[in-house]
Write a protein that holds these residues in place. Structure first.
Motif, mmCIF file in Angstrom:
data_model
loop_
_atom_site.group_PDB
_atom_site.id
_atom_site.type_symbol
_atom_site.label_atom_id
_atom_site.label_comp_id
_atom_site.label_asym_id
_atom_site.label_seq_id
_atom_site.Cartn_x
_atom_site.Cartn_y
_atom_site.Cartn_z
ATOM 1 N N THR A 269 0.838 -1.193 0.000
ATOM 2 C CA THR A 269 0.000 0.000 0.000
ATOM 3 C C THR A 269 0.874 1.244 0.000
ATOM 4 N N LEU A 270 0.237 2.387 -0.260
ATOM 5 C CA LEU A 270 0.920 3.672 -0.178
ATOM 6 C C LEU A 270 1.213 4.020 1.274
ATOM 7 N N ALA A 271 2.319 4.718 1.479
ATOM 8 C CA ALA A 271 2.637 5.226 2.808
ATOM 9 C C ALA A 271 1.620 6.284 3.214
ATOM 10 N N GLY A 272 1.662 6.671 4.465
ATOM 11 C CA GLY A 272 0.685 7.616 4.957
ATOM 12 C C GLY A 272 0.679 8.929 4.221
ATOM 13 N N ASP A 273 1.848 9.429 3.808
ATOM 14 C CA ASP A 273 1.912 10.696 3.077
ATOM 15 C C ASP A 273 2.005 10.500 1.573
ATOM 16 N N GLY A 274 1.913 9.256 1.101
ATOM 17 C CA GLY A 274 1.940 8.985 -0.325
ATOM 18 C C GLY A 274 3.293 9.108 -0.980
ATOM 19 N N SER A 275 4.355 9.223 -0.195
ATOM 20 C CA SER A 275 5.684 9.425 -0.768
ATOM 21 C C SER A 275 6.377 8.122 -1.140
ATOM 22 N N ALA A 276 5.877 6.996 -0.712
ATOM 23 C CA ALA A 276 6.541 5.723 -0.981
ATOM 24 C C ALA A 276 5.504 4.607 -0.945
ATOM 25 N N ILE A 277 5.964 3.423 -1.299
ATOM 26 C CA ILE A 277 5.157 2.208 -1.229
ATOM 27 C C ILE A 277 5.662 1.379 -0.058
ATOM 28 N N GLU A 278 4.752 0.966 0.802
ATOM 29 C CA GLU A 278 5.101 0.120 1.937
ATOM 30 C C GLU A 278 4.555 -1.287 1.682
ATOM 31 N N THR A 279 5.453 -2.253 1.696
ATOM 32 C CA THR A 279 5.089 -3.654 1.476
ATOM 33 C C THR A 279 5.359 -4.424 2.753
ATOM 34 N N ARG A 280 4.323 -4.981 3.331
ATOM 35 C CA ARG A 280 4.470 -5.788 4.547
ATOM 36 C C ARG A 280 4.657 -7.250 4.158
ATOM 37 N N ILE A 281 5.672 -7.868 4.712
ATOM 38 C CA ILE A 281 5.954 -9.271 4.429
ATOM 39 C C ILE A 281 6.013 -10.044 5.737
ATOM 40 N N TYR A 282 5.709 -11.313 5.637
ATOM 41 C CA TYR A 282 5.748 -12.218 6.795
ATOM 42 C C TYR A 282 6.752 -13.321 6.521
ATOM 43 N N ILE A 283 7.654 -13.545 7.459
ATOM 44 C CA ILE A 283 8.689 -14.573 7.348
ATOM 45 C C ILE A 283 8.345 -15.715 8.286
ATOM 46 N N ARG A 284 8.389 -16.930 7.788
ATOM 47 C CA ARG A 284 8.055 -18.110 8.586
ATOM 48 C C ARG A 284 8.998 -18.239 9.784
ATOM 49 N N PRO A 285 8.519 -18.853 10.868
ATOM 50 C CA PRO A 285 9.343 -18.890 12.099
ATOM 51 C C PRO A 285 10.679 -19.593 11.920
ATOM 52 N N GLN A 286 10.760 -20.645 11.067
ATOM 53 C CA GLN A 286 12.027 -21.351 10.917
ATOM 54 C C GLN A 286 13.068 -20.552 10.151
ATOM 55 N N TYR A 287 12.621 -19.468 9.489
ATOM 56 C CA TYR A 287 13.556 -18.606 8.753
ATOM 57 C C TYR A 287 13.665 -17.222 9.373
ATOM 58 N N ARG A 288 13.140 -17.078 10.562
ATOM 59 C CA ARG A 288 13.153 -15.760 11.207
ATOM 60 C C ARG A 288 14.567 -15.261 11.462
ATOM 61 N N HIS A 289 15.500 -16.144 11.716
ATOM 62 C CA HIS A 289 16.870 -15.727 12.019
ATOM 63 C C HIS A 289 17.582 -15.127 10.813
ATOM 64 N N LEU A 290 17.008 -15.267 9.615
ATOM 65 C CA LEU A 290 17.641 -14.692 8.424
ATOM 66 C C LEU A 290 17.417 -13.189 8.312
ATOM 67 N N ILE A 291 16.464 -12.651 9.025
ATOM 68 C CA ILE A 291 16.154 -11.227 8.919
ATOM 69 C C ILE A 291 17.107 -10.471 9.847
ATOM 70 N N ARG A 292 18.196 -9.980 9.238
ATOM 71 C CA ARG A 292 19.255 -9.268 9.962
ATOM 72 C C ARG A 292 19.281 -7.799 9.553
ATOM 73 N N ALA A 293 20.043 -7.032 10.337
ATOM 74 C CA ALA A 293 20.059 -5.580 10.127
ATOM 75 C C ALA A 293 20.608 -5.190 8.769
ATOM 76 N N GLN A 294 21.566 -5.962 8.210
ATOM 77 C CA GLN A 294 22.179 -5.622 6.930
ATOM 78 C C GLN A 294 21.567 -6.392 5.760
ATOM 79 N N ALA A 295 20.467 -7.054 5.965
ATOM 80 C CA ALA A 295 19.825 -7.800 4.881
ATOM 81 C C ALA A 295 19.323 -6.843 3.806
ATOM 82 N N VAL A 296 19.342 -7.299 2.570
ATOM 83 C CA VAL A 296 18.841 -6.506 1.449
ATOM 84 C C VAL A 296 17.711 -7.279 0.770
#
Length: 688
Positions: free
Chosen positions: A406-433
């Protein structure tokens, strides 16, 4: 003393001694009754009573189940007549009602009235009644209806799938017993003092012919026959028929599962008779489809099978399977020529049963079937055609899915919410791209070119890719924001870091919560039913606090039946209990035994400091015992005047009713979790 009697078989006039069982000298037919040795019309009365005992299950139990191209319909005779009237076939419905339902009962009742001797009708009315029985026998259509059913089995077996219900068994037996009652009835037993008031076929009517004394003396005298005993065992037939009818009705009731109601915004062609399936197995059938009272949707009443009642629990998600076609493939093709059907995703086994559900308009994201994962937000300048349901891939292995874009609150960007399965949760790190993995990416230069093709699903439908650098950084909290790149850099695809498992740690200070179980007997309209509700109470000193619907007597409960079990202590609840406050949270004193036990185990119950959060933030839902904390991201919360509403897509088990909402960043107590059929929210108010 002798009487002149005419043999009803051969017509020979003979002298018959009084009070002697006599038979004709020509054909040996009994002058009393051709069924006299069986007790006269007692046999007919027994057959008639047995048939009447089976009448109710014969017309009310399921008669036939007809299935065509996967669409099944099941009905009984009474429902069939009602359907004919509803569809406007008044003449046909009236004919079936009269000649297949009403007249057979009238005929059997008349036979029963003529067969007994306690309340015998006057001779005139006795004759009229028998003539009525004779005429009704010509118009009754029970045997014709049974033959029509058998013809349908034979002729339509290749086009339709038939299966007989218990009603057909009862109906067949009812027809046979009715025929037996008609055959056993002896009209000559209606003689009274030598006068025939109603005659059968082939027998003379009226009194015996008058003859002179010399002629009467010359007539043959009937032969005496040994007396016969009445067969009293005939009266076992109605008793056996009554027991059989009760057994059929009890068996039919035992095979009827619980009735649930599922509401949808659109019915998508689902009608009564369509099935509810789980893993390809029939689990129920739609009994009724109707518009909602507010006309904003449709509601379906579904009758579950007894074996599938455990699927209808709080948190179960239902949707309608229908044909769907897009670039990634097709689904529900079996409903193109066949009927639509319902399917579901059941909740945890510990969830309490429920009867009303809100159906999903689209199948749920398959990744959400595994609760306990992490949700993050991706920001990009363009949407790039990403939609809910598309996958998130790491090394071409699906690790999650897109919830929304969806659009961000001010319409300046697109925000995409994603869900990561629990067995792969450890892959979501600060430097991930993260990058858009849709389509084919071709990049060239003077020294060469690079071609990247993802999976077939990402090529046709689209998706998001994940890459981790050699130093991926620490794990992030739920709700963390990343940039979504339009395409991957070549070096990202060559990264091969070694990432070990890990998860966001819950706050170390945990409140003391105890399981609570409320039991009561509900005062129903037809019958009372036991009910229960589970949840958690927070211990604070000598008191405990929890949801009002867990710590007070529910509406509709019978007096003296409500009891509250907290841990291993039980309290009897009454309507006169003084529970202060009007909010959804209330407080009660702890039972003395439970308070002493807690004092021995813990010098003082731990209660985290409470604070009020102005905007949604990441939090944990904590319960007692070995229940693992459930993480809820800030993006899944919506501000309310007195708390936060949690997105229903997030699988929050109903068993967490009353759990503590603890902030992820500082461990402060934000509020309490309240779960209902309509919504799930965090309440900020404090108990009185």
């Amino acid at each position: 003393m002798e009487h002149l009697r005419s043999c009803h078989c051969c017509g020979l006039i003979q002298r018959v001694p009084e009070e002697v069982r006599a038979v004709c000298v020509r054909c040996c037919t009994s002058f009393d009754s051709w069924r006299a040795r069986l007790g006269g019309n007692r046999a007919a009365a027994a057959w008639a009573l047995a048939a009447l005992a089976l009448y109710v299950p014969a017309v009310s139990l399921p008669f036939l189940r007809i299935q065509r191209l996967g669409h099944a319909s099941e009905s009984n005779i009474v429902a069939g007549v009602r359907t004919l009237y509803a569809e406007g076939h008044l003449l046909v419905a009236t004919v079936v009602l009269l000649f297949s339902l009403v007249l057979p009962v009238v005929k059997l009742g008349a036979l029963l009235l003529l067969s007994q001797r306690t309340w015998r009708l006057p001779e005139r009315y006795r004759a009229l009644t028998y003539r009525l029985v004779e005429h009704l026998g010509r118009w009754g259509m029970l045997d014709v209806l049974l033959v029509a059913v058998m013809v349908a089995f034979v002729k339509l077996g290749g086009l339709l799938e038939f299966s007989a219900g218990m009603g057909l068994v009862a109906f067949t037996t009812f027809v046979l017993l009715s025929l037996a009652a008609s055959a056993a009835f002896d009209p000559y037993s209606l003689w009274d003092e030598g006068i025939l008031v109603a005659s059968g076929a082939g027998a003379p009517s009226g009194p015996a012919p008058a003859t002179s004394a010399p002629l009467a003396a010359s007539l043959p005298r009937a032969q005496a026959a040994p007396p016969s005993r009445g067969a009293r065992w005939w009266w076992l037939l109605p008793l056996l028929a009554l027991l059989a009818a009760g057994g059929l009705i009890a068996n039919s009731l035992s095979q009827r599962g619980r009735l649930i109601t599922i509401s949808f915004r659109d019915g998508h062609g689902l009608v009564a008779g369509d099935l509810l399936r789980y893993r390809g197995i029939e689990c129920g059938v739609v009994e009724q489809a109707r518009l909602a009272e507010d006309l904003a949707g449709v509601e379906f009443d579904v009758r579950l099978t007894p074996a599938a009642e455990g699927l209808a629990r709080e948190g179960a998600r239902f949707w309608i399977v229908r044909p769907q076609l897009d670039l990634s493939g097709a689904a529900g093709l079996d409903t193109v020529i066949g009927p639509r059907y319902l399917t579901l995703l059941p909740p945890a086994d510990s969830a309490p049963p429920a009867t009303r559900f809100a159906g999903l308009e689209h199948p749920p994201l398959p990744d959400l079937e595994q609760p306990g994962g992490i949700e993050v937000v991706l920001q990009s300048s363009q949407g790039n055609g990403l939609r809910g349901g598309e996958g998130v891939y790491y090394r071409d292995v699906r690790i999650g899915g897109v919830l929304s874009s969806t659009l961000a609150g001010d319409g300046s960007a697109i925000e995409t919410r994603i869900y990561i399965r629990p067995q792969y949760r450890h892959l979501i790190r600060a430097q991930a791209v993260f990058f858009n993995a849709s389509g084919v990416h071709l990049r060239g230069s003077l020294t060469g070119f690079n071609l990247h093709v993802g999976t077939l699903e990402t090529l046709l439908r689209g998706g998001i890719g994940l890459a981790l650098p050699p130093e991926p950084g620490p794990p992030v909290a739920a709700g963390h924001r990343f940039r979504l790149h339009p395409h991957p850099d070549p070096e990202w695809l060559d990264w091969q870091p070694a990432v070990t498992g890990g998860s966001l740690a819950a706050p170390s200070v945990r409140p003391v919560l105890l399981p609570a179980l409320l039991r009561w007997t509900h005062d129903g309209f037809f019958r009372n039913s036991p009910r229960e509700r589970r949840g958690w109470v927070l211990v604070d000193g000598s008191h405990c606090s929890g949801p009002r619907d867990l710590l007070t007597v529910p509406a509709g409960a019978l007096g003296g039946t409500a009891s509250l079990a907290i841990a291993d202590a039980t309290l009897e609840l009454t309507l006169q209990d003084d529970v202060p406050g009007e909010g959804p949270l209330v407080a009660r004193p702890l039972p003395e035994s439970l308070r002493e036990k807690l004092e021995r185990e813990n010098s003082r119950p731990i209660v985290p400091p409470a604070r009020r959060a102005e905007t949604p933030e990441d939090l944990f839902l904590m319960a007692g015992g070995d229940v693992e904390p459930t993480f809820v991201a800030a993006v899944r919360c919506t501000s309310l005047p007195e708390g936060w509403a949690i997105d229903r897509v997030l699988p929050i088990p109903p068993t967490l009713h009353g759990a503590a909402a603890v902030a992820a960043r500082d461990g402060a107590l934000l509020g309490r979790l309240l779960v209902s059929e309509q919504e799930t929210w965090i309440w900020f108010g404090s108990p009185p």
